[in-house]
Each structure stands twice: as C-alpha cells, then as structure tokens.
Design an enzyme around this catalytic site. Structure first.
Site, PDB file in Angstrom:
ATOM      1  N   GLU A   1      52.289  97.240  14.428  1.00 44.82           N
ATOM      2  CA  GLU A   1      51.842  95.908  14.834  1.00 44.82           C
ATOM      3  C   GLU A   1      52.242  94.894  13.761  1.00 44.82           C
ATOM      4  O   GLU A   1      52.289  95.219  12.569  1.00 44.82           O
ATOM      5  CB  GLU A   1      50.317  95.924  14.999  1.00 44.82           C
ATOM      6  CG  GLU A   1      49.733  94.650  15.569  1.00 44.82           C
ATOM      7  CD  GLU A   1      48.233  94.747  15.800  1.00 44.82           C
ATOM      8  OE1 GLU A   1      47.723  94.007  16.657  1.00 44.82           O
ATOM      9  OE2 GLU A   1      47.562  95.565  15.128  1.00 44.82           O
TER      10      GLU A   1
ATOM     11  N   CYS B   1      46.870  98.940  18.603  1.00 45.21           N
ATOM     12  CA  CYS B   1      45.804  98.895  17.603  1.00 45.21           C
ATOM     13  C   CYS B   1      44.388  99.101  18.179  1.00 45.21           C
ATOM     14  O   CYS B   1      44.002 100.222  18.469  1.00 45.21           O
ATOM     15  CB  CYS B   1      45.889  97.585  16.823  1.00 45.21           C
ATOM     16  SG  CYS B   1      45.058  97.621  15.208  1.00 45.21           S
TER      17      CYS B   1
ATOM     18  N   LYS C   1      48.495  93.276  24.862  1.00 44.74           N
ATOM     19  CA  LYS C   1      47.280  93.871  24.292  1.00 44.74           C
ATOM     20  C   LYS C   1      46.043  93.443  25.073  1.00 44.74           C
ATOM     21  O   LYS C   1      45.777  92.252  25.253  1.00 44.74           O
ATOM     22  CB  LYS C   1      47.156  93.461  22.826  1.00 44.74           C
ATOM     23  CG  LYS C   1      46.022  94.138  22.064  1.00 44.74           C
ATOM     24  CD  LYS C   1      46.074  93.723  20.592  1.00 44.74           C
ATOM     25  CE  LYS C   1      45.045  94.460  19.757  1.00 44.74           C
ATOM     26  NZ  LYS C   1      45.125  94.059  18.324  1.00 44.74           N
TER      27      LYS C   1
END
Length: 286
Positions: free
Chosen positions: A43, A162, A116
């Site tokens: 990321e 993440c 995301k």
C-alpha cells in the site's frame, strides 16, 4: 507444471514520488531476475502522504506500471494508488479519492481494479494517535476476483487492501467468487502490525483456503513535520495457514526495498481443500 513464483516487495516509501518510482523500478527488476511471475507491492508504494499530489498523476503512474509489466512480461499487483474517479468514471465527491489496487497483466493491460472497502479508523498508541482514512478516501463497495493465466496456470486473484484483512467474510466471499490467491498490500502501523499482522494473514488464509500474499511498508516515514512507523514483515501464508516466507524485519536493505519469494502450488492447494472441504458445508448468504 502447476506452480507460480511470487515476489512480495517491502518498501519504506517517503514523500518524494519520483524517488519512490525509481526504487520500485529496481525492486521489480530484481524480482524478475529471481524468476518472479507475479509481483506484489505494498500500500502507498508510490508515496506516503501527499495523496492529492499522487492522485493528480494517476494516469501517468498507471502507464508507469503498465510499461514495467509489459517490458518484463510479468503480472504486477501495483500496491495502491489514490484515484480521483470511481470505476464508472464519475468523480469522487467532497475532495476525496478512492484507494485502489490495480492488477496489471503481462501484456501491460489493467486486468482488475479494486477500491478499498474498509477504511482504517482507530486510535493507536503511537506518535500519530488517531487514524481516520475516511477524511481522505471514499470507500469502495465491490469485491474483485481477477481470472488470470500466469505461466500457464489458471488462477483467481482476490484483492484486498490493508484494513480489509480484519474482516473474515471478505476473504470467504473472495473464495466463493473463485479466488486461489489473495493479495494484501498494506501499511500497518508498527503497533498494530506487531500485534496482529501475521495472525490476521494466517486467519484469512484458513478462512478462505487461499494463498495469502501480504506486502508491507516498513520503517520510519517522514511526512512533513511528523513521522509514521510501519511494521513491515512482508510474508506469504499458504492455504493451511503456514507461513511460507517472512521478511522477518521492519527494516529494508540499502537499495530501499526487500523482496521475499514463494511458490503458489495449485496441486498442493487443491489437496488442502479436498482433505478439509469446508466450503462444501459453509455457505454465506447473498
């Protein structure tokens, strides 16, 4: 042959975008010389902080990754990039961006885009203290599994970013959609990474019976007058929950990156799923 060599790259990205791109170029070239066919970046690979500056260069950076993938003839999971538009082309509202992960195939074509879904919001016992990605990013709402053929092996690549790794249902749904490998580019804080990073990757591998590739930022990141610490420890976990490889460190080498390698063995993974067929008895609702 039923194997794919995978490289997971660990970076210590700073605020100089062009310097970070130079490191990424060298890291990918290194991974290719070691036989990697799927290369996963962390990321915020291109920059820590300064998301609006990078968002203004989104198309340029996409072309940068596409050129690398085509030149080397490899698949690249391009960590994350801040994108000013949604997948349908409409602008993201309220001066925000989408945090997107791009999968680029060996012809340089963007194979898949994942936005995301779970934005990090937490209070952490570190110098930053309160984190709230919702101030910068707009959340996505669609799961993505990309059907690829890498070195003659058909494989479904499920995409996370993440904080997504904390949500078991996401991994399970990716498996139901056909995932064999799940990619997790991340920038875990030092404190949360030390406590949870490896455990979460192992848990998601067990939940989904997929190979999980965690590619991480590690070390100190100097953003203006503040410093952020990330955990590093890029690692790969197989479908039985076993850690295959771990960079073993928060730090990186003098070249500005570290790379770990693992083999995805489709025959071995099929056997793991056959001897414990958990998805024959577990069905998530629509």
């Amino acid at each position: 042959m039923s194997t794919i060599r995978i490289a997971s790259i660990q970076l210590n990205s700073q605020t100089d975008i062009d310097a970070n791109l130079a490191i990424i170029t060298h890291a990918i070239g290194d991974a290719v010389t070691h036989g990697a066919r799927l290369i996963v970046l962390p990321e915020n690979a291109c920059v820590m902080g300064r998301q609006s500056e990078l968002a203004d260069r989104f198309d340029e950076i996409c072309q940068f990754y596409q050129s690398l993938a085509k030149t080397h003839g490899v698949h690249i999971l391009a960590g994350t990039l801040p994108c000013p538009t949604r997948p349908n082309g409409t602008a993201v509202a309220h001066d925000k961006v989408r945090q997107v992960s791009l999968l680029i195939d060996d012809t340089g074509t963007i194979k898949a885009r994942y936005d995301k879904i779970h934005l990090f919001r937490a209070t952490v016992d570190d110098a930053t203290g309160n984190y709230d990605e919702g101030k910068t990013f707009e959340a996505g709402d669609k799961l993505v599994v990309a059907d690829c053929t890498i070195d003659g092996v058909a494989v479904g690549i499920g995409m996370m970013i993440c904080f997504d790794v904390r949500f078991p249902a996401l991994a399970q749904r990716l498996r139901q959609m056909g995932a064999d490998i799940i990619t997790v580019p991340a920038a875990f804080t030092y404190q949360t990474g030390k406590a949870h990073w490896q455990l979460l990757l192992q848990a998601r591998a067990l939940d989904s019976q997929c190979l999980v590739v965690g590619s991480a930022q590690g070390g100190s990141h100097h953003i203006g007058s503040s410093t952020r610490e990330t955990w590093g420890h890029s690692l790969v976990v197989d479908a039985s929950g076993k850690v295959i490889v771990d960079s073993g460190t928060t730090d990186i080498g003098a070249d500005g990156y570290a790379v770990v390698y693992a083999e995805f063995d489709s025959a071995k993974q099929t056997k793991i799923r056959q001897v414990m067929p958990i998805f024959d008895c577990h069905r998530l609702g629509a």
